[in-house]
Scaffold this motif. Structure first.
Motif, PDB file in Angstrom:
ATOM      1  N   ASP A  37       0.855  -1.193   0.000  1.00  0.00           N
ATOM      2  CA  ASP A  37       0.000   0.000   0.000  1.00  0.00           C
ATOM      3  C   ASP A  37       0.888   1.240   0.000  1.00  0.00           C
ATOM      4  O   ASP A  37       1.293   1.735   1.050  1.00  0.00           O
ATOM      5  CB  ASP A  37      -0.915  -0.028   1.225  1.00  0.00           C
ATOM      6  N   ILE A  38       1.178   1.747  -1.182  1.00  0.00           N
ATOM      7  CA  ILE A  38       2.113   2.858  -1.304  1.00  0.00           C
ATOM      8  C   ILE A  38       1.581   4.120  -0.647  1.00  0.00           C
ATOM      9  O   ILE A  38       2.340   4.914  -0.089  1.00  0.00           O
ATOM     10  CB  ILE A  38       2.465   3.108  -2.793  1.00  0.00           C
ATOM     11  N   VAL A  39       0.255   4.313  -0.660  1.00  0.00           N
ATOM     12  CA  VAL A  39      -0.314   5.522  -0.065  1.00  0.00           C
ATOM     13  C   VAL A  39      -0.127   5.515   1.450  1.00  0.00           C
ATOM     14  O   VAL A  39       0.314   6.512   2.037  1.00  0.00           O
ATOM     15  CB  VAL A  39      -1.803   5.672  -0.428  1.00  0.00           C
ATOM     16  N   ALA A  68      12.934  13.103  -0.606  1.00  0.00           N
ATOM     17  CA  ALA A  68      13.246  12.571   0.727  1.00  0.00           C
ATOM     18  C   ALA A  68      12.311  11.423   1.089  1.00  0.00           C
ATOM     19  O   ALA A  68      12.739  10.400   1.633  1.00  0.00           O
ATOM     20  CB  ALA A  68      13.137  13.688   1.767  1.00  0.00           C
ATOM     21  N   VAL A  69      11.009  11.574   0.796  1.00  0.00           N
ATOM     22  CA  VAL A  69      10.045  10.517   1.097  1.00  0.00           C
ATOM     23  C   VAL A  69      10.331   9.288   0.240  1.00  0.00           C
ATOM     24  O   VAL A  69      10.307   8.151   0.722  1.00  0.00           O
ATOM     25  CB  VAL A  69       8.604  11.017   0.886  1.00  0.00           C
ATOM     26  N   ALA A  70      10.615   9.499  -1.039  1.00  0.00           N
ATOM     27  CA  ALA A  70      10.929   8.382  -1.935  1.00  0.00           C
ATOM     28  C   ALA A  70      12.149   7.623  -1.430  1.00  0.00           C
ATOM     29  O   ALA A  70      12.156   6.383  -1.407  1.00  0.00           O
ATOM     30  CB  ALA A  70      11.168   8.898  -3.349  1.00  0.00           C
ATOM     31  N   HIS A  71      13.166   8.356  -0.996  1.00  0.00           N
ATOM     32  CA  HIS A  71      14.379   7.713  -0.483  1.00  0.00           C
ATOM     33  C   HIS A  71      14.066   6.870   0.757  1.00  0.00           C
ATOM     34  O   HIS A  71      14.566   5.743   0.897  1.00  0.00           O
ATOM     35  CB  HIS A  71      15.428   8.777  -0.146  1.00  0.00           C
ATOM     36  N   SER A  72      13.225   7.396   1.649  1.00  0.00           N
ATOM     37  CA  SER A  72      12.845   6.653   2.861  1.00  0.00           C
ATOM     38  C   SER A  72      12.098   5.367   2.521  1.00  0.00           C
ATOM     39  O   SER A  72      12.162   4.391   3.273  1.00  0.00           O
ATOM     40  CB  SER A  72      11.977   7.521   3.768  1.00  0.00           C
ATOM     41  N   LEU A  73      11.382   5.377   1.391  1.00  0.00           N
ATOM     42  CA  LEU A  73      10.609   4.204   0.973  1.00  0.00           C
ATOM     43  C   LEU A  73      11.431   3.254   0.097  1.00  0.00           C
ATOM     44  O   LEU A  73      10.914   2.231  -0.354  1.00  0.00           O
ATOM     45  CB  LEU A  73       9.362   4.656   0.200  1.00  0.00           C
ATOM     46  N   GLY A  74      12.680   3.618  -0.159  1.00  0.00           N
ATOM     47  CA  GLY A  74      13.524   2.770  -0.998  1.00  0.00           C
ATOM     48  C   GLY A  74      13.159   2.840  -2.463  1.00  0.00           C
ATOM     49  O   GLY A  74      13.341   1.874  -3.218  1.00  0.00           O
ATOM     50  N   SER A  95       9.739   6.679  -9.530  1.00  0.00           N
ATOM     51  CA  SER A  95       8.944   5.484  -9.229  1.00  0.00           C
ATOM     52  C   SER A  95       7.793   5.819  -8.292  1.00  0.00           C
ATOM     53  O   SER A  95       6.666   5.344  -8.468  1.00  0.00           O
ATOM     54  CB  SER A  95       9.830   4.400  -8.609  1.00  0.00           C
ATOM     55  N   LEU A  96       8.079   6.638  -7.282  1.00  0.00           N
ATOM     56  CA  LEU A  96       7.028   7.038  -6.346  1.00  0.00           C
ATOM     57  C   LEU A  96       5.930   7.800  -7.078  1.00  0.00           C
ATOM     58  O   LEU A  96       4.737   7.517  -6.903  1.00  0.00           O
ATOM     59  CB  LEU A  96       7.622   7.904  -5.233  1.00  0.00           C
ATOM     60  N   GLN A  97       6.317   8.753  -7.902  1.00  0.00           N
ATOM     61  CA  GLN A  97       5.321   9.543  -8.621  1.00  0.00           C
ATOM     62  C   GLN A  97       4.509   8.680  -9.583  1.00  0.00           C
ATOM     63  O   GLN A  97       3.298   8.872  -9.722  1.00  0.00           O
ATOM     64  CB  GLN A  97       6.021  10.678  -9.370  1.00  0.00           C
ATOM     65  N   ARG A  98       5.169   7.705 -10.220  1.00  0.00           N
ATOM     66  CA  ARG A  98       4.469   6.834 -11.158  1.00  0.00           C
ATOM     67  C   ARG A  98       3.446   5.962 -10.441  1.00  0.00           C
ATOM     68  O   ARG A  98       2.317   5.788 -10.910  1.00  0.00           O
ATOM     69  CB  ARG A  98       5.477   5.963 -11.909  1.00  0.00           C
ATOM     70  N   ARG A  99       3.822   5.421  -9.259  1.00  0.00           N
ATOM     71  CA  ARG A  99       2.902   4.558  -8.518  1.00  0.00           C
ATOM     72  C   ARG A  99       1.726   5.346  -7.959  1.00  0.00           C
ATOM     73  O   ARG A  99       0.591   4.862  -7.918  1.00  0.00           O
ATOM     74  CB  ARG A  99       3.665   3.828  -7.408  1.00  0.00           C
TER      75      ARG A  99
END
Length: 337
Positions: free
Chosen positions: A232-234, A254-260, A265-269
């Protein structure tokens, strides 16, 4: 977990009471489905979503009443919904409770999606059972919405009725059971399932409110959600944003880095879900702002900095954009009610 998802096992106790009020032996019904009694007593247990679909379809065939699932409203208890049930009872307002349902409904059924929104004519709760056009869909909607309305009535009074209800199901030959239960105009054959509460009803302070307890329940529910749905990415994104808010506005990199993940990739998901990073930040801040404003021990100045705003005027503008009112007006509802 298979593609049908899963449901919280204790929710099945509502279904067993539902078939019982319609004259079916609940023990025999349980045995027919192959569900062990100890599973239903395990607050952590989950059952396959496809089994819930089979159970509702089987009940419909045996009962022979297409409105039978509306009586789920008579059969629920807060304990059947796990921590969510008690978090609901301790909510400051129905609006707050419905926002909790929006965030944590997947714990009850992993394919369920709720969307609570403040609109010009009231607070709307949209419900998606996640079954598309499957025949069991209307049964799941009746089962779920009847329980949600019953929960609202427990907190706000049994005379509560929505302003309106929209249902995807075609209009039944006899729509009277739906009109009798909801007590308001109903539009059948709509694109989505939803009900609308008057703003003054949805935002009125509730006598059962216990804000510190509700916030504690939210912590448990967040941990449960993260543990159940690592994909659950959200939820993962919101959790990371919450961890960084007091240090200022968290950035997408920073958030993307924390999520690995990479920022792309974060924006696409998120885009695949119809979201942007900024919309998730705004929703997270709004949820937290309402929780903080419910707590009279926190000043608006303190809340401003807890949410990562540099000045109170920026927080006021943002909250007005999210909810249509100033933070002081939202807090003032409790004083004038």
């Amino acid at each position: 977990m298979d593609e049908s998802g899963s449901t919280l096992a204790t929710v099945w106790l509502i279904l067993l009471r539902l078939v019982e009020v319609h004259g079916i032996d609940p023990e025999q019904f349980r045995k027919t489905l192959g569900v062990a009694p100890e599973t239903l007593r395990d607050v952590q247990a989950r059952l396959p979503g496809r089994l819930a679909d089979i159970a509702l379809s089987l009940a419909a065939a045996e009962i022979g009443d297409e409105a039978f699932a509306l009586r789920a409203a008579e059969c629920w208890h807060p304990s059947n919904l796990g921590t969510m049930g008690y978090a609901w009872l301790s909510s400051r307002t129905l609006h707050t409770g419905l926002k909790r349902m929006e965030r944590f409904s997947r714990i009850l059924g992993s394919r369920i999606r709720c969307r609570c929104s403040q609109e010009c004519d009231g607070v709307r709760l949209g419900f998606d059972h996640g079954r598309g056009d499957a025949a069991v869909g209307p049964l799941l909607t009746d089962f779920s919405l009847s329980i949600l309305i019953a929960m609202c009535r427990v907190n706000a009074g049994h005379s509560l009725s929505p302003v309106s209800v929209q249902l995807r199901r075609p209009e039944p030959a006899n729509p009277e059971p739906w009109h009798a239960f909801f007590g308001c105009p109903i539009a059948f054959g709509e694109p989505a399932d939803a009900f609308l509460l008057a703003s003054e009803v949805a935002n009125a302070p509730l006598p059962s409110a216990n804000i510190p307890l509700a916030n504690t329940f939210d912590t448990f529910l967040s941990e449960q959600l993260a543990g159940l749905f690592a994909d659950d990415i959200v939820s993962r994104c919101k959790t990371t944003i919450l961890q960084h808010l007091t240090s200022g506005m968290p950035s997408a990199p920073a958030v993307a880095h924390s999520l690995g993940l990479s920022q792309r990739s974060l924006q696409r998901r998120l885009a695949a879900l119809g979201l942007t990073f900024q919309s998730v930040v705004d929703e997270t801040r709004h949820e937290l702002a309402r929780r903080y404003l419910d707590d009279p021990g926190k000043s608006i100045t303190e809340i401003t900095f807890l949410l990562g705003f540099s000045e109170q005027s920026a927080f006021t503008r943002a909250f007005r954009r999210w909810s249509g009112m100033a933070p002081s007006s939202y807090r003032g509802i409790a004083v004038t009610a």
